[in-house]
Design a protein around this motif. Structure first.
Motif, PDB file in Angstrom:
ATOM      1  N   LYS A  41       0.115  -2.471   1.810  1.00 56.74           N
ATOM      2  CA  LYS A  41      -0.833  -1.465   2.171  1.00 56.74           C
ATOM      3  C   LYS A  41      -2.285  -1.553   2.752  1.00 56.74           C
ATOM      4  CE  LYS A  41      -0.679   0.802  -1.570  1.00 56.74           C
ATOM      5  NZ  LYS A  41       0.528   2.131  -1.681  1.00 56.74           N
ATOM      6  N   VAL A  45      -5.474   0.221   2.967  1.00 58.35           N
ATOM      7  CA  VAL A  45      -6.783  -0.601   3.000  1.00 58.35           C
ATOM      8  C   VAL A  45      -7.893  -0.290   4.132  1.00 58.35           C
ATOM      9  CG1 VAL A  45      -7.938  -2.888   2.583  1.00 58.35           C
ATOM     10  CG2 VAL A  45      -5.589  -2.151   1.796  1.00 58.35           C
ATOM     11  N   CYS A  64     -21.902  -2.641   0.932  1.00 55.90           N
ATOM     12  CA  CYS A  64     -20.580  -3.393   0.036  1.00 55.90           C
ATOM     13  C   CYS A  64     -22.330  -4.170  -0.788  1.00 55.90           C
ATOM     14  CB  CYS A  64     -20.375  -5.028   0.750  1.00 55.90           C
ATOM     15  SG  CYS A  64     -19.683  -5.867  -1.005  1.00 55.90           S
ATOM     16  N   GLN A  65     -21.544  -3.733  -2.207  1.00 55.48           N
ATOM     17  CA  GLN A  65     -22.922  -4.152  -2.985  1.00 55.48           C
ATOM     18  C   GLN A  65     -22.959  -5.782  -3.108  1.00 55.48           C
ATOM     19  OE1 GLN A  65     -20.133  -3.694  -3.368  1.00 55.48           O
ATOM     20  NE2 GLN A  65     -19.303  -5.491  -4.375  1.00 55.48           N
ATOM     21  N   GLY A 147     -17.634 -13.477  -2.514  1.00 53.64           N
ATOM     22  CA  GLY A 147     -16.586 -13.748  -3.040  1.00 53.64           C
ATOM     23  C   GLY A 147     -15.633 -14.442  -1.653  1.00 53.64           C
ATOM     24  N   GLY A 179      -5.758 -13.430  -1.510  1.00 53.17           N
ATOM     25  CA  GLY A 179      -6.652 -11.828  -1.012  1.00 53.17           C
ATOM     26  C   GLY A 179      -7.995 -11.540  -1.689  1.00 53.17           C
ATOM     27  N   LYS A 180      -8.477 -12.928  -2.083  1.00 51.27           N
ATOM     28  CA  LYS A 180      -9.666 -13.040  -2.634  1.00 51.27           C
ATOM     29  C   LYS A 180     -10.866 -13.059  -2.043  1.00 51.27           C
ATOM     30  CE  LYS A 180      -8.583 -17.152  -5.049  1.00 51.27           C
ATOM     31  NZ  LYS A 180      -8.753 -18.154  -6.145  1.00 51.27           N
ATOM     32  N   PRO A 181     -11.027 -13.107  -1.019  1.00 59.16           N
ATOM     33  CA  PRO A 181     -11.922 -13.352  -0.136  1.00 59.16           C
ATOM     34  C   PRO A 181     -12.845 -11.745   0.545  1.00 59.16           C
ATOM     35  CG  PRO A 181     -10.093 -14.433   0.987  1.00 59.16           C
ATOM     36  CD  PRO A 181      -9.636 -13.575  -0.455  1.00 59.16           C
ATOM     37  N   CYS A 182     -11.216 -11.116  -0.098  1.00 58.56           N
ATOM     38  CA  CYS A 182     -11.380  -9.043   0.830  1.00 58.56           C
ATOM     39  C   CYS A 182     -11.929  -9.057   2.410  1.00 58.56           C
ATOM     40  CB  CYS A 182     -13.107  -7.970   0.781  1.00 58.56           C
ATOM     41  SG  CYS A 182     -13.287  -8.450  -0.352  1.00 58.56           S
ATOM     42  N   GLY A 232      -6.718  -7.033   1.748  1.00 58.35           N
ATOM     43  CA  GLY A 232      -7.131  -6.920   0.658  1.00 58.35           C
ATOM     44  C   GLY A 232      -6.101  -7.971  -0.334  1.00 58.35           C
ATOM     45  N   GLY A 233      -5.953  -7.992   0.355  1.00 53.45           N
ATOM     46  CA  GLY A 233      -4.555  -9.616  -0.222  1.00 53.45           C
ATOM     47  C   GLY A 233      -3.110  -9.007  -0.632  1.00 53.45           C
ATOM     48  N   LEU A 234      -2.932  -7.122  -0.207  1.00 49.67           N
ATOM     49  CA  LEU A 234      -1.307  -6.517  -0.784  1.00 49.67           C
ATOM     50  C   LEU A 234      -1.060  -6.142   0.574  1.00 49.67           C
ATOM     51  CD1 LEU A 234      -4.370  -3.722  -2.231  1.00 49.67           C
ATOM     52  CD2 LEU A 234      -3.045  -5.061  -3.135  1.00 49.67           C
ATOM     53  N   GLY A 235      -0.609  -7.735   1.608  1.00 47.37           N
ATOM     54  CA  GLY A 235       0.966  -7.386   1.689  1.00 47.37           C
ATOM     55  C   GLY A 235       0.330  -7.081   3.665  1.00 47.37           C
ATOM     56  N   TRP A 264     -14.773  -8.559   5.640  1.00 47.83           N
ATOM     57  CA  TRP A 264     -14.554  -7.888   6.943  1.00 47.83           C
ATOM     58  C   TRP A 264     -15.491  -7.294   6.390  1.00 47.83           C
ATOM     59  CZ3 TRP A 264     -16.512  -3.157   6.127  1.00 47.83           C
ATOM     60  CH2 TRP A 264     -16.289  -2.760   4.415  1.00 47.83           C
ATOM     61  N   ALA A 265     -17.165  -7.058   5.732  1.00 56.39           N
ATOM     62  CA  ALA A 265     -17.769  -6.567   6.088  1.00 56.39           C
ATOM     63  C   ALA A 265     -18.718  -7.757   6.571  1.00 56.39           C
ATOM     64  CB  ALA A 265     -18.369  -6.315   4.584  1.00 56.39           C
TER      65      ALA A 265
END
Lengths: 279, 179
Positions: A41, A45, A64-65, A147, A179-182, A232-235, A264-265
């Protein structure tokens, strides 16, 4: 020291930190811009990340929050006559003002195990002091989201592990992060010293470059982008956008390796004060 | 595929796509009501369930978003509001799912136990775009604290959302998207 100079130093730090919470530094922005999304994806992303940056800029809100914990490397010139208490004060007050005026989330708790009571200020900052040649003071800040920090780690390798050992250790830590650390992430690698020094160097690495490790950095970056973790860890790819390494002497019996994972942020800021600005 | 999911989920096809029609890797646009809770909320929900105390919201058909916002600047409903790492909620999620919670929204991979619970109870795990707090802020039209205000940025919130983008990572059959 005139009060007005203190106020202006605090203001400069706060302004830099607030800007860093909204806009990527030029090197990170360039790496993101030049990244070619492939597979998984990745395109979706990366598009969301670009839209996010545009909205953060337009609305003047943090990208980012998790505006992070304040991590600061304070490098003080050996010839400097700037009082250390003043350095500590402008860092702390600069962070306080950034958190208040910049609408930061208050993410710091006073005690880690039992109380976990929010300090309500996003303070204290975590400050590391070092000496450097010359005079003046240089402050390098990371606003460290957790994260990604939860994926940071240290390994104590055998002294004979060599480049391949370091490479494998970093890859294992990065693979475990998934995919945990963005992702796509920026990696800081600290090599040598003691266990704690390696961990410290893995953060200092975001602000220095050591030519002895250029090839190793490139090797880590290349293989990281073949892991298939993806944005996003989505491949797909990219999984990492940058790798920087800092090293120092170590013991004959060891080869400490630490990895700091930044999402990335990447929120970072460097502020330099000349001697006359703080004396 | 692009899917639309209205929350709370009623199962009626008039209110968007069905949970069953959403497949791993689908882009899912959420609208309606979204509850927000992260680490400490999960700990408290578990304690409430174990003590048979009333829950702060009805789980049935509802979704929980793993998030802790930054403060709302003047004139805004909420500050940055992107997802936090879902894996930290793994120890709690199977219990919540067994009590009727249908949908989870966060970022990053889940444990095998969570996958099994999603399969068993025909739920969904959706991933929001990590780090995109400003983007999600713009999808939230209302935010109110409904429980545990003492947790500050970790309080349990009820959001009204519109055009909130996510990706299906575990579908209702327990199939995981692997890219």
């Amino acid at each position: 020291m005139e009060q007005s100079r203190v106020i202006s130093a605090v203001q400069r730090i706060a302004d830099s930190l607030i800007t860093a919470s909204r806009l990527l530094p030029p090197d990170a922005a360039k790496a993101l811009e030049e990244a070619v999304p492939e597979g998984g994806k990745a395109a979706g992303v990366m598009d969301a990340i670009r839209r996010n940056l545009a909205i953060a800029r337009e609305r003047d809100i943090p990208m980012c929050q998790d505006t992070g914990a304040f991590w600061c490397l304070a490098e003080i010139g050996r010839e400097s006559r700037i009082p250390l208490s003043l350095v500590e004060r402008i860092i702390t007050e600069g962070c306080r003002e950034a958190a208040e005026k910049g609408c930061y989330r208050t993410s710091i708790v006073s005690e880690p195990v039992y109380e976990r009571k929010n300090t309500g200020t996003n303070l204290p900052p975590f400050i590391n002091y070092e000496l450097r040649d010359g005079d003046g003071v240089r402050l390098s800040f990371l606003m460290k989201g957790f994260g990604s920090e939860n994926c940071s780690s240290v390994r104590m390798l055998n002294p004979t592990a060599g480049e391949d050992g370091v490479f494998r250790a970093v890859m294992e830590m990065l693979e475990a992060a998934g995919g945990k650390p963005c992702p796509p992430v920026f990696l800081g690698v600290g090599i040598g010293g003691t266990m704690d020094r390696a961990a410290f160097l893995s953060k200092k690495a975001f602000f220095v470059s050591d030519e002895r490790y250029t090839e190793l950095s490139a090797r880590i970056l290349k293989v990281a982008n073949e892991l298939g973790t993806g944005p996003g860890g989505l491949g797909g790819s990219p999984t990492a956008l940058g790798v920087s390494i800092a090293a120092e002497p170590t013991h004959i019996a060891g080869l400490p390796v630490a990895l700091t994972v930044n999402c990335w942020a990447e929120r970072k800021a460097v502020i330099e004060f000349r001697e006359e600005e703080l004396c | 595929m692009l899917r639309n999911l209205h929350l709370p989920y009623s199962g009626s096809p008039e209110h968007g796509d069905t949970i069953e029609s959403i497949l791993p890797g689908d882009d899912v646009i959420l609208s309606g009501i979204l509850y927000v809770g992260r680490d400490q909320v999960h700990k408290r929900l578990k304690e409430a369930i174990e003590a048979s105390l009333p829950l702060p919201f009805d789980f049935a058909g509802n979704a929980i978003y793993y998030m802790g916002p930054s403060p709302a600047p003047e004139g805004f409903v909420i500050g940055a509001a992107g997802p936090t790492t879902s894996a930290r909620m793994d120890p709690f999620s199977p219990l919540l799912i067994s009590k009727g919670l249908s949908i989870m929204v966060g970022k990053g991979p889940r444990s095998e136990a969570v996958r099994e619970a999603v399969e068993k109870y025909h739920g969904l795990y959706l991933q929001a775009y990590g780090g995109c707090g400003a983007l999600y802020s713009s999808c939230i039209t209302k935010a109110e604290t409904i429980a545990y205000p003492e947790l500050g940025p970790e309080a349990l919130l009820r959001l009204e959302i519109r055009d909130f983008p996510a990706v299906c990572v575990i579908d209702s059959r327990g199939t995981v998207y692997r890219g």
